[in-house]
Structures are given as structure tokens and as C-alpha cells.
Design a protein around this motif. Structure first.
Motif, PDB file in Angstrom:
ATOM      1  N   ASP A   1       3.654   5.529   3.810  1.00  0.00           N
ATOM      2  CA  ASP A   1       2.334   4.907   3.852  1.00  0.00           C
ATOM      3  C   ASP A   1       2.117   3.982   2.660  1.00  0.00           C
ATOM      4  OD1 ASP A   1       2.275   7.008   2.075  1.00  0.00           O
ATOM      5  OD2 ASP A   1       0.304   7.734   2.671  1.00  0.00           O
ATOM      6  N   SER A   2       2.677   4.356   1.499  1.00  0.00           N
ATOM      7  CA  SER A   2       2.558   3.507   0.316  1.00  0.00           C
ATOM      8  C   SER A   2       3.395   2.242   0.476  1.00  0.00           C
ATOM      9  CB  SER A   2       3.018   4.273  -0.934  1.00  0.00           C
ATOM     10  OG  SER A   2       2.205   5.400  -1.169  1.00  0.00           O
ATOM     11  N   SER A   3       4.594   2.398   1.050  1.00  0.00           N
ATOM     12  CA  SER A   3       5.473   1.245   1.285  1.00  0.00           C
ATOM     13  C   SER A   3       4.814   0.247   2.231  1.00  0.00           C
ATOM     14  CB  SER A   3       6.807   1.728   1.864  1.00  0.00           C
ATOM     15  OG  SER A   3       7.687   0.657   2.091  1.00  0.00           O
ATOM     16  N   ILE A   4       4.186   0.768   3.292  1.00  0.00           N
ATOM     17  CA  ILE A   4       3.475  -0.094   4.243  1.00  0.00           C
ATOM     18  C   ILE A   4       2.351  -0.847   3.541  1.00  0.00           C
ATOM     19  CG2 ILE A   4       1.981  -0.099   6.288  1.00  0.00           C
ATOM     20  CD1 ILE A   4       3.586   2.410   7.215  1.00  0.00           C
ATOM     21  N   ALA A   5       1.579  -0.131   2.719  1.00  0.00           N
ATOM     22  CA  ALA A   5       0.445  -0.744   2.022  1.00  0.00           C
ATOM     23  C   ALA A   5       0.916  -1.845   1.073  1.00  0.00           C
ATOM     24  CB  ALA A   5      -0.323   0.323   1.243  1.00  0.00           C
TER      25      ALA A   5
ATOM     26  N   PHE B   1       1.821   2.399  12.416  1.00  0.00           N
ATOM     27  CA  PHE B   1       1.312   1.797  11.194  1.00  0.00           C
ATOM     28  C   PHE B   1       2.382   1.015  10.438  1.00  0.00           C
ATOM     29  CE2 PHE B   1      -1.986   4.961  12.039  1.00  0.00           C
ATOM     30  CZ  PHE B   1      -3.098   4.133  11.967  1.00  0.00           C
TER      31      PHE B   1
ATOM     32  N   GLY C   1       1.812  -2.808   9.324  1.00  0.00           N
ATOM     33  CA  GLY C   1       2.193  -3.391   8.039  1.00  0.00           C
ATOM     34  C   GLY C   1       2.976  -4.681   8.221  1.00  0.00           C
TER      35      GLY C   1
ATOM     36  N   HIS D   1       0.570  -7.648   9.473  1.00  0.00           N
ATOM     37  CA  HIS D   1      -0.252  -8.289   8.447  1.00  0.00           C
ATOM     38  C   HIS D   1       0.599  -8.957   7.370  1.00  0.00           C
ATOM     39  CE1 HIS D   1      -3.265  -5.836  10.457  1.00  0.00           C
ATOM     40  NE2 HIS D   1      -4.175  -6.632   9.927  1.00  0.00           N
TER      41      HIS D   1
ATOM     42  N   TRP E   1       2.060  -4.836   3.277  1.00  0.00           N
ATOM     43  CA  TRP E   1       0.849  -5.336   3.966  1.00  0.00           C
ATOM     44  C   TRP E   1       0.053  -6.226   3.018  1.00  0.00           C
ATOM     45  CZ3 TRP E   1      -1.998  -2.171   8.138  1.00  0.00           C
ATOM     46  CH2 TRP E   1      -3.225  -2.743   8.454  1.00  0.00           C
ATOM     47  N   SER E   2      -0.291  -5.682   1.858  1.00  0.00           N
ATOM     48  CA  SER E   2      -1.126  -6.422   0.899  1.00  0.00           C
ATOM     49  C   SER E   2      -0.377  -7.603   0.295  1.00  0.00           C
ATOM     50  CB  SER E   2      -1.627  -5.484  -0.201  1.00  0.00           C
ATOM     51  OG  SER E   2      -0.554  -4.796  -0.812  1.00  0.00           O
TER      52      SER E   2
END
Length: 276
Positions: free
Chosen positions: A91-95, A41, A45, A48, A98-99
Motif C-alpha cells: 500500500d505504501s509502494s502504491i501511494a 489498488f 496506483g 494515476h 501514485w503521488s
């Protein structure tokens, strides 16, 4: 209807063949590290987030892949930095990245003067349109990856399976992590044209899932992953050409089919052995 041999007389198909081969080598090697390290994941990240670089590249008049490569590497470093130094959950860092990448890409494409570019080949892939320059870059990356993993195999193995132990032995773990995340980013970007941003993660995981049915050994898994990645890519390329469907989706569908058939074969074999 053209035979398979006849297709190699066309330059665009020959380029697509070599693109499939180099994609298999790079994604087979890097994907094995990603799966073994359990950072699938993180790679998603970066994938995207690279869309932001494509948008910036269009806006500045650069090659979209150059913009994507720079942004992907910076995003990979950003995920590492946020997680390690900023104490942000991974997971927050990836999000976040990513966004951010997707948002920046959309904004800059919208701001680009003139006709909005066709992004379908970047989002869903188009291996038949891979240029000679992109092919040279993919070949160079494959060579770099083979040499890097051959020269630093033991070090990569320690980092992939026991990072804490590697740190206690004084190995340059952070340096290796940043080098590997950069190579992951470049692998993702240079293979975007093969299967696209939406599907590239599958090319980094499906061959490895299939290879994992045969072996747990890291080195053997890399070799078998490259083999299955090439089989799936080339078979998918032929399927897309004859049926006239998008090549990226065709390649991933073929890889899923290969995995399903191998899994079924192993299941039947186990049932027969248990009865015997």
C-alpha cells in the motif's frame, strides 16, 4: 432525433462504438485477473501514476498516450520492485508511485511552453473523440490479450490464485507478473480516452462484480465481464449522446446501474426461492 441505426453513418460514432467494444474486451479480460488477484489498488496506483507520463509527453512534444504508456509500465514495475525487493509495504509502494506520477504530471504540464493543454478528455474520458490510430492500438491490444490469456491460461490461473504453489513448481512467476503488470498498464492507458484516469478503475471492476453474480469460474467470468462491459459501454455511449453529458461518467453510471439491477434481481430470486 437520430435513430440508433442513423448514428452509425457518422464516423465519430462508429469509432466510439468500436472503442467501446475494444475497451470491453481488454478491460473485461484484464479486470477479471485484477479482481481475482486482488490487486485493484495496484491498478489504481498505475492509473494515476500514468498522469506523469501525460505531462512529460506534453512537455517533450510527444503523444501524451505514449508518455503515459511508458510511465505506467515503469510505475507498475516500480510497485512490484519496491514491494518484492525493497521490502516496502504494497500500500505504501502504491501511494509513492501514485503521488509521484500525479506530481510529475502537474509539474511538466505547468512547465510546457504555450497554452496549457485541455486535460479533461484524459481525466474524465471522451470516447467520441477517439482517433483512428488509437482505435487500431486498442484493437491490437485486445488481440494480444486474447492470445496471451488463451496460450498461458493455466499459468496465469496458477499465479492469480496460488502464487506460492506456482513458485514451488518452478514456473516463471516473476516473468509472468512483470508481463501481466505491463499488459495492465497498457490496458489502462489505451482506455483512458474512453472513461478517463479518474474513472478507468470502475471499468476494470464493475463488469467483473456483475459477472461474479453469475459464476465463480475464472474463464466464464472473463467472458461474462466482456459482455457486461460492452453492454454498459454502448448503453452509456448512447445515453451520453442523447442527453448530451460526458461519455465517461455516463458509461460508469450505466455499469453501476446494471450491477444494481442484477444484484436486485438475484436478491428477489433468492427471497422467492426461500419462500418456496
Amino acid at each position: 432525433m437520430n435513430t440508433v441505426i442513423d448514428l452509425f453513418s457518422y464516423d465519430f460514432f462508429l469509432n466510439a462504438f468500436w472503442a467501446s467494444f475494444f475497451a470491453a474486451v481488454s478491460c473485461g479480460i484484464v479486470g477479471t485477473y485484477i479482481v481475482s488477484r486482488r490487486i485493484v489498488f495496484v491498478s489504481g496506483g498505475i492509473t494515476h501514476a500514468s498522469f506523469g507520463g501525460i505531462g512529460i509527453g506534453y512537455f517533450l512534444g510527444w503523444s501524451p498516450l505514449l508518455g503515459a504508456a511508458i510511465f505506467a509500465i515503469l510505475s507498475g514495475w516500480g510497485i512490484q520492485l519496491f514491494t518484492q525487493k525493497g521490502k516496502v509495504r504494497e500500500d505504501s509502494s502504491i501511494a509513492i508511485w501514485w503521488s509521484l506520477g500525479m506530481a510529475i504530471g502537474i509539474i511538466f504540464i505547468y512547465l510546457s511552453p504555450g497554452y496549457a493543454p485541455n486535460l479533461m478528455s484524459y481525466l474524465f474520458g471522451s470516447v467520441l473523440t477517439v482517433s483512428t490510430t488509437e482505435l487500431y492500438l486498442m484493437g491490437a491490444l485486445s488481440l494480444v490479450l486474447v492470445l496471451f490469456f488463451a496460450l498461458f491460461y493455466r499459468l496465469i490461473l496458477y499465479v492469480a490464485f496460488d502464487e506460492e504453489f506456482a513458485k514451488t513448481t518452478g514456473l516463471p512467476v516473476n516473468l509472468i507478473n512483470y508481463l501481466l503488470i505491463s499488459l495492465i498498464a497498457l490496458t489502462i492507458v489505451l482506455n483512458i480516452r474512453v472513461v478517463g484516469i479518474i474513472l478507468i478503475l470502475s471499468l476494470l471492476t464493475l463488469p467483473q462484480a456483475t459477472a461474479n453474480l453469475f459464476t465463480k469460474d475464472f474463464k466464464k467470468m472473463m467472458v461474462i465481464s466482456v459482455l457486461f462491459a460492452f453492454i454498459g459501454s454502448f448503453a452509456g455511449l448512447l445515453f451520453s449522446f442523447y442527453v448530451d453529458i460526458p461519455s465517461g461518467a455516463s458509461i460508469i453510471f450505466t455499469l453501476v446501474l446494471v450491477f444494481a439491477l442484477m444484484k436486485l434481481a438475484f436478491y428477489i430470486r433468492q427471497k422467492l426461492l426461500s419462500r418456496g
